[in-house]
Write a protein that holds these residues in place. Structure first.
Motif, short mmCIF file in Angstrom:
data_model
loop_
_atom_site.label_atom_id
_atom_site.label_comp_id
_atom_site.label_asym_id
_atom_site.label_seq_id
_atom_site.Cartn_x
_atom_site.Cartn_y
_atom_site.Cartn_z
N ILE A 69 -3.44 9.09 -0.66
CA ILE A 69 -3.28 10.37 0.06
C ILE A 69 -2.02 11.09 -0.41
N PHE A 70 -0.92 10.33 -0.57
CA PHE A 70 0.37 10.95 -0.85
C PHE A 70 0.80 10.87 -2.32
N ALA A 71 -0.11 10.44 -3.17
CA ALA A 71 0.15 10.38 -4.62
C ALA A 71 1.36 9.53 -4.96
N VAL A 72 1.43 8.35 -4.33
CA VAL A 72 2.47 7.38 -4.67
C VAL A 72 1.80 6.04 -4.94
N SER A 73 2.42 5.22 -5.76
CA SER A 73 1.86 3.91 -6.04
C SER A 73 1.97 3.03 -4.80
N ASP A 74 1.06 2.07 -4.69
CA ASP A 74 1.04 1.25 -3.48
C ASP A 74 2.30 0.41 -3.32
N ASP A 75 3.05 0.16 -4.39
CA ASP A 75 4.31 -0.57 -4.22
C ASP A 75 5.41 0.32 -3.62
N ASN A 76 5.14 1.62 -3.47
CA ASN A 76 6.05 2.55 -2.79
C ASN A 76 5.57 2.90 -1.38
N VAL A 77 4.65 2.07 -0.85
CA VAL A 77 4.12 2.28 0.50
C VAL A 77 4.39 1.02 1.31
N SER A 78 4.94 1.22 2.51
CA SER A 78 5.15 0.09 3.42
C SER A 78 4.96 0.57 4.85
N LYS A 79 4.55 -0.37 5.70
CA LYS A 79 4.43 -0.03 7.12
C LYS A 79 5.82 0.18 7.67
N ALA A 80 6.00 1.25 8.41
CA ALA A 80 7.30 1.53 9.03
C ALA A 80 7.36 0.85 10.39
N ASP A 81 8.52 0.40 10.77
CA ASP A 81 8.70 -0.29 12.04
C ASP A 81 8.83 0.74 13.15
N ARG A 82 7.70 1.11 13.73
CA ARG A 82 7.64 2.10 14.79
C ARG A 82 6.69 1.60 15.87
N SER A 83 6.72 2.21 17.04
CA SER A 83 5.80 1.84 18.12
C SER A 83 4.46 2.54 17.96
N TYR A 84 4.31 3.36 16.95
CA TYR A 84 3.09 4.10 16.65
C TYR A 84 2.78 3.88 15.18
N PRO A 85 1.58 4.14 14.72
CA PRO A 85 1.24 3.95 13.31
C PRO A 85 2.10 4.84 12.41
N ALA A 86 2.77 4.24 11.46
CA ALA A 86 3.62 4.98 10.51
C ALA A 86 3.74 4.19 9.22
N TYR A 87 3.82 4.92 8.13
CA TYR A 87 3.99 4.32 6.81
C TYR A 87 5.11 5.04 6.09
N LYS A 88 5.89 4.28 5.36
CA LYS A 88 6.93 4.86 4.52
C LYS A 88 6.32 5.04 3.13
N THR A 89 6.35 6.27 2.62
CA THR A 89 5.86 6.57 1.28
C THR A 89 7.05 7.09 0.49
N GLY A 90 7.56 6.30 -0.40
CA GLY A 90 8.79 6.67 -1.09
C GLY A 90 9.91 6.67 -0.08
N SER A 91 10.53 7.82 0.13
CA SER A 91 11.63 7.91 1.09
C SER A 91 11.23 8.62 2.39
N THR A 92 9.95 8.93 2.56
CA THR A 92 9.47 9.67 3.72
C THR A 92 8.64 8.78 4.64
N VAL A 93 8.88 8.87 5.94
CA VAL A 93 8.06 8.15 6.90
C VAL A 93 6.99 9.11 7.41
N ARG A 94 5.73 8.70 7.29
CA ARG A 94 4.58 9.49 7.73
C ARG A 94 4.06 8.84 9.01
N SER A 95 3.74 9.65 10.03
CA SER A 95 3.29 9.08 11.29
C SER A 95 1.96 9.67 11.73
N TRP A 96 1.23 8.90 12.53
CA TRP A 96 -0.06 9.28 13.07
C TRP A 96 -0.08 9.00 14.56
#
Length: 187
Positions: A69-96
């Protein structure tokens, strides 16, 4: 980063931006509603999305899915430690607003990629915004067939401390979209 590189990224986004409605109509993802007052998923697109949702509910969302979705390699994606669904893509945290919203975005992304290679050329920021808006195109919840409603009361957002209006399922209570009341005329 230098100012020139930021300006170049903006120029690149503008060069590759699409008209979302025209693009989605062209790939037969959406069609006018019966009343022709709005847009909805086409039956064939709904079938593809439902197929991917079934897989995602069994297998889960992978870093590769978010990376696409965000045009980054999967090694630049990690689950962010939040109480809601969020992923870190590069240096940005994306939330849902819910895990269902993440799964729906991934299913729609995969469904679009199944019919066109042009989706990769769309700037990732615009792809994400298109996916967000498409969460409201469900006639019935694609998870449980419940009714989709737009709340008439504001509630606290999952992802920040602001009051939001939600698009959610009345049966399974999944939140698909959150927006501030002042962002919609008449609310």
């Amino acid at each position: 980063m230098s100012e020139g590189s930021a300006a170049e990224r903006i120029k690149e986004r503008r060069r590759n931006a699409i008209d979302p409605e025209a693009f989605l109509l062209e790939i037969d993802a959406i069609e006018p509603t019966d009343e022709e007052e709005g847009l909805q998923f086409t039956p064939s697109f709904t079938d593809r999305v439902e197929k991917y949702l079934e897989e995602l509910q069994t297998d889960g969302v992978e870093p590769t899915d978010i990376g696409a979705i965000f045009a980054v390699s999967d090694d630049n994606v990690s689950k962010a430690d939040r109480s809601y669904p969020a992923y870190k893509t590069g240096s940005t945290v994306r939330s849902w607003p819910s895990e269902g919203a993440v799964q729906l975005d991934v299913a729609v992304d995969k469904s679009i990629r199944e019919v066109t290679d042009e989706w990769d050329a769309v700037p990732s920021r615009q792809r994400y915004r298109i996916l967000q808006s498409l969460r409201s195109f469900q006639e019935a919840c694609l998870f449980c067939s419940g009714a989709i409603s737009i709340s008439d009361q504001t509630v606290e957002s999952c992802c920040s401390n602001v009051e939001v209006v939600t698009v959610s399922c009345t049966d399974c209570e999944r939140r698909f979209l959150e927006f501030t009341p002042d962002s919609v005329p008449g609310m």
